[in-house]
Design a protein around this motif. Sequence first.
Motif, mmCIF file in Angstrom:
data_model
loop_
_atom_site.group_PDB
_atom_site.id
_atom_site.type_symbol
_atom_site.label_atom_id
_atom_site.label_comp_id
_atom_site.label_asym_id
_atom_site.label_seq_id
_atom_site.Cartn_x
_atom_site.Cartn_y
_atom_site.Cartn_z
ATOM 1 N N ILE A 100 -4.223 -2.001 2.066
ATOM 2 C CA ILE A 100 -4.555 -2.473 0.720
ATOM 3 C C ILE A 100 -6.044 -2.738 0.546
ATOM 4 C CG2 ILE A 100 -2.274 -3.439 0.272
ATOM 5 C CD1 ILE A 100 -3.453 -6.207 0.877
ATOM 6 N N THR A 101 -6.811 -2.689 1.627
ATOM 7 C CA THR A 101 -8.267 -2.840 1.504
ATOM 8 C C THR A 101 -8.953 -1.495 1.309
ATOM 9 O OG1 THR A 101 -8.636 -2.680 3.909
ATOM 10 C CG2 THR A 101 -8.208 -4.871 2.984
ATOM 11 N N HIS A 102 -8.178 -0.415 1.301
ATOM 12 C CA HIS A 102 -8.761 0.916 1.104
ATOM 13 C C HIS A 102 -9.387 0.992 -0.287
ATOM 14 C CE1 HIS A 102 -9.105 5.278 0.658
ATOM 15 N NE2 HIS A 102 -8.951 5.365 1.979
ATOM 16 N N PRO A 103 -10.582 1.562 -0.407
ATOM 17 C CA PRO A 103 -11.272 1.602 -1.708
ATOM 18 C C PRO A 103 -10.441 2.219 -2.834
ATOM 19 C CG PRO A 103 -12.759 2.256 0.053
ATOM 20 C CD PRO A 103 -11.406 2.113 0.678
ATOM 21 N N GLN A 104 -9.593 3.203 -2.509
ATOM 22 C CA GLN A 104 -8.810 3.862 -3.554
ATOM 23 C C GLN A 104 -7.617 3.024 -4.020
ATOM 24 O OE1 GLN A 104 -7.659 7.718 -2.066
ATOM 25 N NE2 GLN A 104 -9.764 8.501 -2.009
ATOM 26 N N LEU A 105 -7.301 1.956 -3.290
ATOM 27 C CA LEU A 105 -6.108 1.171 -3.599
ATOM 28 C C LEU A 105 -6.404 -0.245 -4.058
ATOM 29 C CD1 LEU A 105 -3.957 2.298 -0.538
ATOM 30 C CD2 LEU A 105 -3.771 3.133 -2.882
ATOM 31 N N LEU A 111 1.659 0.303 -7.252
ATOM 32 C CA LEU A 111 0.972 0.250 -5.968
ATOM 33 C C LEU A 111 1.711 1.092 -4.926
ATOM 34 C CD1 LEU A 111 -1.157 -0.898 -4.025
ATOM 35 C CD2 LEU A 111 0.311 -2.909 -3.723
ATOM 36 N N ALA A 112 3.030 0.973 -4.876
ATOM 37 C CA ALA A 112 3.818 1.769 -3.931
ATOM 38 C C ALA A 112 3.666 3.254 -4.204
ATOM 39 C CB ALA A 112 5.294 1.358 -4.004
ATOM 40 N N GLU A 113 3.605 3.617 -5.469
ATOM 41 C CA GLU A 113 3.424 5.026 -5.847
ATOM 42 C C GLU A 113 2.092 5.560 -5.338
ATOM 43 O OE1 GLU A 113 2.583 7.390 -10.002
ATOM 44 O OE2 GLU A 113 4.137 5.829 -10.011
ATOM 45 N N LYS A 114 1.031 4.791 -5.503
ATOM 46 C CA LYS A 114 -0.301 5.236 -5.073
ATOM 47 C C LYS A 114 -0.393 5.291 -3.547
ATOM 48 C CE LYS A 114 -1.722 5.646 -9.254
ATOM 49 N NZ LYS A 114 -1.880 7.020 -9.828
ATOM 50 N N ILE A 115 0.274 4.358 -2.877
ATOM 51 C CA ILE A 115 0.254 4.366 -1.414
ATOM 52 C C ILE A 115 0.995 5.588 -0.875
ATOM 53 C CG2 ILE A 115 1.154 3.180 0.640
ATOM 54 C CD1 ILE A 115 0.505 0.550 -0.829
ATOM 55 N N GLU A 116 2.120 5.921 -1.484
ATOM 56 C CA GLU A 116 2.859 7.103 -1.039
ATOM 57 C C GLU A 116 2.022 8.367 -1.241
ATOM 58 O OE1 GLU A 116 7.234 9.255 -1.604
ATOM 59 O OE2 GLU A 116 6.865 7.252 -2.423
ATOM 60 N N LEU A 117 1.331 8.466 -2.357
ATOM 61 C CA LEU A 117 0.448 9.609 -2.597
ATOM 62 C C LEU A 117 -0.675 9.650 -1.569
ATOM 63 C CD1 LEU A 117 -0.568 11.994 -4.300
ATOM 64 C CD2 LEU A 117 -1.715 10.321 -5.801
ATOM 65 N N HIS A 118 -1.238 8.478 -1.283
ATOM 66 C CA HIS A 118 -2.336 8.393 -0.306
ATOM 67 C C HIS A 118 -1.874 8.813 1.085
ATOM 68 C CE1 HIS A 118 -4.858 6.215 2.672
ATOM 69 N NE2 HIS A 118 -5.841 6.529 1.848
ATOM 70 N N GLU A 119 -0.654 8.450 1.466
ATOM 71 C CA GLU A 119 -0.161 8.717 2.809
ATOM 72 C C GLU A 119 0.392 10.122 2.973
ATOM 73 O OE1 GLU A 119 -0.064 6.605 5.731
ATOM 74 O OE2 GLU A 119 -1.664 5.781 4.467
ATOM 75 N N THR A 120 1.050 10.656 1.951
ATOM 76 C CA THR A 120 1.741 11.942 2.087
ATOM 77 C C THR A 120 1.049 13.078 1.358
ATOM 78 O OG1 THR A 120 3.157 11.613 0.132
ATOM 79 C CG2 THR A 120 3.923 10.682 2.230
ATOM 80 N N GLY A 121 0.205 12.741 0.389
ATOM 81 C CA GLY A 121 -0.416 13.779 -0.432
ATOM 82 C C GLY A 121 0.515 14.328 -1.484
ATOM 83 N N VAL A 122 1.719 13.775 -1.593
ATOM 84 C CA VAL A 122 2.715 14.235 -2.559
ATOM 85 C C VAL A 122 3.000 13.110 -3.544
ATOM 86 C CG1 VAL A 122 5.057 15.113 -2.887
ATOM 87 C CG2 VAL A 122 3.751 15.746 -0.833
ATOM 88 N N ALA A 123 2.844 13.384 -4.804
ATOM 89 C CA ALA A 123 3.061 12.363 -5.829
ATOM 90 C C ALA A 123 4.542 12.276 -6.177
ATOM 91 C CB ALA A 123 2.254 12.680 -7.082
ATOM 92 N N VAL A 124 5.035 11.057 -6.377
ATOM 93 C CA VAL A 124 6.405 10.884 -6.859
ATOM 94 C C VAL A 124 6.451 11.287 -8.322
ATOM 95 C CG1 VAL A 124 6.856 9.011 -5.243
ATOM 96 C CG2 VAL A 124 6.019 8.481 -7.538
ATOM 97 N N GLU A 125 7.645 11.511 -8.817
ATOM 98 C CA GLU A 125 7.798 11.892 -10.219
ATOM 99 C C GLU A 125 7.235 10.793 -11.118
ATOM 100 O OE1 GLU A 125 11.390 12.816 -13.435
ATOM 101 O OE2 GLU A 125 11.822 12.666 -11.283
ATOM 102 N N SER A 126 6.246 11.143 -11.915
ATOM 103 C CA SER A 126 5.586 10.146 -12.757
ATOM 104 C C SER A 126 6.390 9.880 -14.021
ATOM 105 C CB SER A 126 4.171 10.609 -13.117
ATOM 106 O OG SER A 126 4.215 11.807 -13.859
#
Length: 249
Positions: free
Chosen positions: A20-25, A104-119
């Motif tokens: 959560i200290t990552h600049p993008q999050l 926040l969970a959505e952005k973390i999943e994108l950050h970790e997997t590179g795959v976005a959940v259905e918006s």
Amino acid sequence: MQINRLPTGAHYLMEGIRLITHPQLRAFILVPLLINLLLFVIVTGVLIQQFDSAIDWLMSWLPGWLDFLAWILAALVALTVLVAYGYSFSVITNLIAAPFYGLLAEKIELHETGVAVESEPLRQMIPRTIGREFTKLWYFIVRGIGIAILMVVMSFVPLLNLLVPVIGILWGAWSMAIQYVDYAADNNRWRFTALREQLGGNLFSTYGFGGLVMLGTMVPVVNIFIMPAAVAGGTLYYIRELSRADTDT
């Protein structure tokens, strides 16, 4: 990293604190932190006011010939109150901050997997996430009442009463795991029952993660910051151990 182990589950939270200290999050935790700060002042104030009264009430019911048990009962009450404090603080805060934690969970999943959940538009996400919080709240209330009754009955049985705090801790850890892994599961449209089944199939990771989160929620000031980290850790748990499961969604 080996899966379904107590240390692995606990490690997810530690990774979440770092994440959560990552600049993008960072931007996605500001509103939840402000909500946590406000509720911290309110809930902690109530705890301080009521704690002494709870101890005095308990001691008034203790027969004089059992005075030697006073310190044991006081310790058990203190532990129970702290668990209830952490649990209540978490439930109230999550109910209000649910849409922000989902984002926040959505952005973390994108950050970790590179795959976005259905918006989905915010106007749809807000009622959906709040509705999910009420689903969890109903689950916690119904099961919690049953467990509370069991704990009260056991508290009057010698030796068994020593297990009362253990039961409370296990229930609190299970509840914390459900609460914070569910944001990622809900984003991916998992059924609530499917999430519980998968967490039950990974009990060691579940209790390792949920237990450490519960401990953090019991510590004043720390509990302000632990919740966004728990969302991050719960999302990592979902990605690494649960996301490949067949949930029949």
